[in-house]
Design a protein around this motif. Structure first.
Motif, PDB file in Angstrom:
ATOM      1  N   ALA A 177       0.833  -1.208   0.000  1.00 12.24           N
ATOM      2  CA  ALA A 177       0.000   0.000   0.000  1.00 12.24           C
ATOM      3  C   ALA A 177       0.863   1.251   0.000  1.00 12.24           C
ATOM      4  CB  ALA A 177      -0.929  -0.007   1.211  1.00 12.24           C
ATOM      5  N   PHE A 178       1.955   1.234   0.777  1.00 14.36           N
ATOM      6  CA  PHE A 178       2.864   2.388   0.827  1.00 14.36           C
ATOM      7  C   PHE A 178       3.482   2.644  -0.544  1.00 14.36           C
ATOM      8  CE2 PHE A 178       7.244   3.947   1.251  1.00 14.36           C
ATOM      9  CZ  PHE A 178       7.002   5.183   1.843  1.00 14.36           C
ATOM     10  N   ARG A 179       3.932   1.584  -1.198  1.00 16.82           N
ATOM     11  CA  ARG A 179       4.549   1.736  -2.521  1.00 16.82           C
ATOM     12  C   ARG A 179       3.543   2.292  -3.529  1.00 16.82           C
ATOM     13  NH1 ARG A 179       9.076  -1.502  -4.123  1.00 16.82           N
ATOM     14  NH2 ARG A 179      10.522  -1.624  -2.370  1.00 16.82           N
ATOM     15  N   VAL A 180       2.317   1.796  -3.489  1.00 17.12           N
ATOM     16  CA  VAL A 180       1.301   2.254  -4.434  1.00 17.12           C
ATOM     17  C   VAL A 180       0.998   3.737  -4.215  1.00 17.12           C
ATOM     18  CG1 VAL A 180      -1.128   2.065  -5.116  1.00 17.12           C
ATOM     19  CG2 VAL A 180       0.250   0.000  -4.801  1.00 17.12           C
ATOM     20  N   VAL A 181       0.809   4.129  -2.970  1.00 17.32           N
ATOM     21  CA  VAL A 181       0.531   5.542  -2.663  1.00 17.32           C
ATOM     22  C   VAL A 181       1.691   6.420  -3.124  1.00 17.32           C
ATOM     23  CG1 VAL A 181       0.209   7.209  -0.798  1.00 17.32           C
ATOM     24  CG2 VAL A 181      -1.033   5.043  -0.762  1.00 17.32           C
ATOM     25  N   LEU A 182       2.917   5.973  -2.896  1.00 18.98           N
ATOM     26  CA  LEU A 182       4.081   6.738  -3.331  1.00 18.98           C
ATOM     27  C   LEU A 182       4.120   6.851  -4.852  1.00 18.98           C
ATOM     28  CD1 LEU A 182       6.711   8.197  -2.582  1.00 18.98           C
ATOM     29  CD2 LEU A 182       7.873   5.975  -2.675  1.00 18.98           C
ATOM     30  N   LEU A 183       3.819   5.754  -5.549  1.00 24.17           N
ATOM     31  CA  LEU A 183       3.808   5.771  -7.015  1.00 24.17           C
ATOM     32  C   LEU A 183       2.729   6.718  -7.539  1.00 24.17           C
ATOM     33  CD1 LEU A 183       4.817   4.643  -9.731  1.00 24.17           C
ATOM     34  CD2 LEU A 183       3.128   2.801  -9.478  1.00 24.17           C
ATOM     35  N   VAL A 184       1.559   6.681  -6.927  1.00 19.00           N
ATOM     36  CA  VAL A 184       0.475   7.584  -7.319  1.00 19.00           C
ATOM     37  C   VAL A 184       0.908   9.037  -7.117  1.00 19.00           C
ATOM     38  CG1 VAL A 184      -1.827   8.402  -6.661  1.00 19.00           C
ATOM     39  CG2 VAL A 184      -1.407   5.949  -6.962  1.00 19.00           C
ATOM     40  N   PHE A 185       1.533   9.312  -5.997  1.00 19.96           N
ATOM     41  CA  PHE A 185       1.995  10.678  -5.686  1.00 19.96           C
ATOM     42  C   PHE A 185       3.004  11.162  -6.731  1.00 19.96           C
ATOM     43  CE2 PHE A 185       5.010  13.573  -3.649  1.00 19.96           C
ATOM     44  CZ  PHE A 185       4.169  14.531  -3.111  1.00 19.96           C
ATOM     45  N   VAL A 186       3.996  10.338  -7.032  1.00 18.66           N
ATOM     46  CA  VAL A 186       5.041  10.724  -7.980  1.00 18.66           C
ATOM     47  C   VAL A 186       4.459  10.904  -9.383  1.00 18.66           C
ATOM     48  CG1 VAL A 186       7.152   9.954  -9.140  1.00 18.66           C
ATOM     49  CG2 VAL A 186       6.900   9.664  -6.654  1.00 18.66           C
ATOM     50  N   THR A 187       3.622   9.949  -9.813  1.00 16.81           N
ATOM     51  CA  THR A 187       3.001  10.035 -11.140  1.00 16.81           C
ATOM     52  C   THR A 187       2.121  11.278 -11.248  1.00 16.81           C
ATOM     53  OG1 THR A 187       2.980   7.612 -11.257  1.00 16.81           O
ATOM     54  CG2 THR A 187       1.604   8.807 -12.837  1.00 16.81           C
ATOM     55  N   PHE A 188       1.408  11.572 -10.184  1.00 17.86           N
ATOM     56  CA  PHE A 188       0.532  12.747 -10.138  1.00 17.86           C
ATOM     57  C   PHE A 188       1.331  14.011 -10.445  1.00 17.86           C
ATOM     58  CE2 PHE A 188      -1.410  16.336  -8.048  1.00 17.86           C
ATOM     59  CZ  PHE A 188      -2.773  16.150  -8.168  1.00 17.86           C
ATOM     60  N   TRP A 189       2.434  14.234  -9.728  1.00 18.34           N
ATOM     61  CA  TRP A 189       3.162  15.492  -9.873  1.00 18.34           C
ATOM     62  C   TRP A 189       3.991  15.537 -11.143  1.00 18.34           C
ATOM     63  CZ3 TRP A 189       1.443  19.542  -7.737  1.00 18.34           C
ATOM     64  CH2 TRP A 189       0.776  19.470  -6.518  1.00 18.34           C
ATOM     65  N   ILE A 190       4.501  14.408 -11.597  1.00 16.79           N
ATOM     66  CA  ILE A 190       5.173  14.389 -12.908  1.00 16.79           C
ATOM     67  C   ILE A 190       4.202  14.854 -13.985  1.00 16.79           C
ATOM     68  CG2 ILE A 190       6.038  12.842 -14.722  1.00 16.79           C
ATOM     69  CD1 ILE A 190       7.417  11.213 -12.552  1.00 16.79           C
ATOM     70  N   SER A 191       2.978  14.360 -13.928  1.00 19.71           N
ATOM     71  CA  SER A 191       1.967  14.690 -14.925  1.00 19.71           C
ATOM     72  C   SER A 191       1.582  16.166 -14.868  1.00 19.71           C
ATOM     73  CB  SER A 191       0.724  13.820 -14.717  1.00 19.71           C
ATOM     74  OG  SER A 191       1.047  12.452 -14.680  1.00 19.71           O
ATOM     75  N   ILE A 192       1.385  16.678 -13.662  1.00 19.19           N
ATOM     76  CA  ILE A 192       0.966  18.080 -13.502  1.00 19.19           C
ATOM     77  C   ILE A 192       2.031  19.027 -14.047  1.00 19.19           C
ATOM     78  CG2 ILE A 192       0.449  19.899 -11.835  1.00 19.19           C
ATOM     79  CD1 ILE A 192      -1.836  17.921 -12.241  1.00 19.19           C
TER      80      ILE A 192
END
Length: 346
Positions: free
Chosen positions: A310-325
Motif C-alpha cells: 500500500a505504501f509503494r502504491v501511494v508513493l507511485l500515485v503521488f510521484v506520477t501525479f506530480w510528474i503529470s501536472i
C-alpha cells in the motif's frame, strides 16, 4: 484557457476534479494492474480479498464523477478548446512514445503511429468518449435549455432505464461497453445538469448524508462482491464495478453533491486541477503503464507485505501525479506560444 480563469474557478469542485482523478489512479492500481480476485485467493486470504473489493468500491466512482463535473457546469463548446484538447493528447502521446523508445532502446514502429491516432479500442478510450460528449455538448445544452423539468426527467428515466436493462443486467447493448462510451457520458452529463438546475436548490441535503450514502454504497458493493465470489458468481461480481451499475452512479452523484457543500477558495487547487487530464494521459498510456505503473504494482503485490504494498502504491500515485501536472504546465506554455504565433488557434 487564460491564466485568469483558473483563479476564479470554484475550488471546492476543482478539488473534486483532482480527487476523482486520484480515485481513477487508485482503481487502476487494483483490478487493472492486478486482476479480479479468484476463488483460490478467497480460500487463502478472505480478508485480503475483501480489502481489495472495498478499495475498488470506494474509488470506482472516479470516472463518473469526473464526467458529471462537466455536466454540473455545462460544457461551453469552443473550437479553440477542442484544438487544445487534441494538442494535449498528442503532446503526451509523443512524449511517452519517445520515452518508450529510449527505455526499450528501439526506433518508433507502426504500432506507435497507431497509438498516436488512438486506433485501438482502448487507446485512451476516455479521451475518445469525452470528445464525443464535447462535440455533442451544444445539442445537449440546447435541449436542456428548451426542455421542461418534466421532459428532462423523463429522458433521464428512460435513458438510465435502457442503460440498466441492456447495458448492465443484460448484454444487449455492447456499444455501451459497461460505461466506457460517449453515449453513456451523455447520460451522466444530463444527470448532472438536472441536479444542478432542478434538484440541488430544492432539496437541502447535508454533507454528512452525502458522505453516508457514498460510504454505505461502497460497503454494499464490497460485501456483495465478496458474497458473490464465495458462491462463484464471477460475472455478477464484475457487474458491480461497471460504470453503468446503478449503485456506482448514485454513489458518484452523492460524492458530487458532497463537494457542492464544501466551502473552499484556493488558487493552488485551481492551478493543479486545470491539468488533471494529464494524469490520465500519462498513467493510462499503454507504454507508460506497462513499464512504470501496472507492471511494478503487479510485482509488488506478489512480493511485498500488504502494508508495504500500500505504501509503494501511494508513493507511485503521488510521484506520477506530480510528474503529470508539471509536464502539463510545459505543454500549456508551448500551446500558448503556438496560439501567439497562430491566432486562429485562440
Amino acid at each position: 484557457m487564460t491564466d485568469s480563469r483558473w483563479k476564479t474557478r470554484d475550488s471546492n469542485m476543482e478539488l473534486l476534479r483532482i480527487i476523482a482523478m486520484v480515485f481513477i489512479m487508485l482503481v487502476h492500481a487494483n483490478f487493472r494492474a492486478l486482476h479480479y480476485p479468484t476463488a483460490d485467493e478467497m480460500a487463502v486470504s478472505p480478508t485480503g480479498v475483501f480489502v481489495r473489493y472495498l478499495w475498488e468500491s470506494l474509488f470506482v466512482l472516479g470516472v463518473n464523477a469526473f464526467v458529471m463535473l462537466s455536466g454540473w457546469y455545462g460544457i461551453r463548446f469552443r473550437l479553440s478548446r477542442l484544438w487544445e484538447l487534441l494538442f494535449q493528447v498528442l503532446f503526451f502521446a509523443v512524449c511517452i512514445i519517445t520515452i518508450a523508445c529510449i527505455y526499450e532502446q528501439r526506433w518508433p514502429v507502426m504500432r506507435d503511429l497507431g497509438y498516436l491516432l488512438l486506433s485501438d479500442n482502448y487507446d485512451y478510450w476516455f479521451v475518445k468518449a469525452y470528445l464525443m460528449l464535447y462535440i455533442l455538448s451544444p445539442v445537449l445544452n440546447a435541449f436542456v435549455e428548451r426542455a421542461s423539468r418534466e421532459q428532462l426527467l423523463q429522458v433521464l428515466l428512460l435513458f438510465f432505464g435502457f442503460v440498466f436493462l441492456w447495458g448492465w443486467i443484460f448484454k444487449g447493448a455492447v456499444w455501451l461497453k459497461h460505461g466506457h462510451s460517449g453515449i453513456f457520458f451523455v447520460g451522466l452529463y444530463l444527470l448532472a445538469r438536472y441536479l444542478r438546475l432542478y434538484w440541488v436548490d430544492g432539496v437541502n441535503i447535508r454533507k454528512s448524508v452525502c458522505a453516508a450514502v457514498y460510504l454505505s454504497i461502497a460497503l454494499v458493493i464490497a460485501a456483495s462482491a465478496y458474497l458473490l465470489l464465495r458462491t462463484n458468481h464471477l460475472d455478477s461480481v464484475r457487474r458491480l464495478f461497471f460504470y453503468t451499475c446503478p449503485l456506482v452512479i448514485v454513489q458518484a452523484a452523492a460524492f458530487l453533491l458532497f463537494f457542492t457543500k464544501v466551502k473552499l477558495k484556493s488558487k493552488i487547487v485551481n492551478w493543479v486541477a486545470i491539468s488533471t487530464l494529464a494524469i490520465y494521459l500519462v498513467h493510462s498510456s499503454p507504454f507508460w503503464s506497462k513499464a512504470f505503473y501496472d507492471q511494478p504494482i503487479a510485482h509488488w503485490f506478489g512480493t511485498l507485505t500488504p502494508l508495504h504494498f500500500a505504501f509503494r502504491v501511494v508513493l507511485l500515485v503521488f510521484v506520477t501525479f506530480w510528474i503529470s501536472i508539471f509536464a502539463d504546465k510545459v505543454r500549456k506554455a508551448i500551446w500558448q506560444r503556438l496560439q501567439s504565433k497562430f491566432p486562429s488557434l485562440a
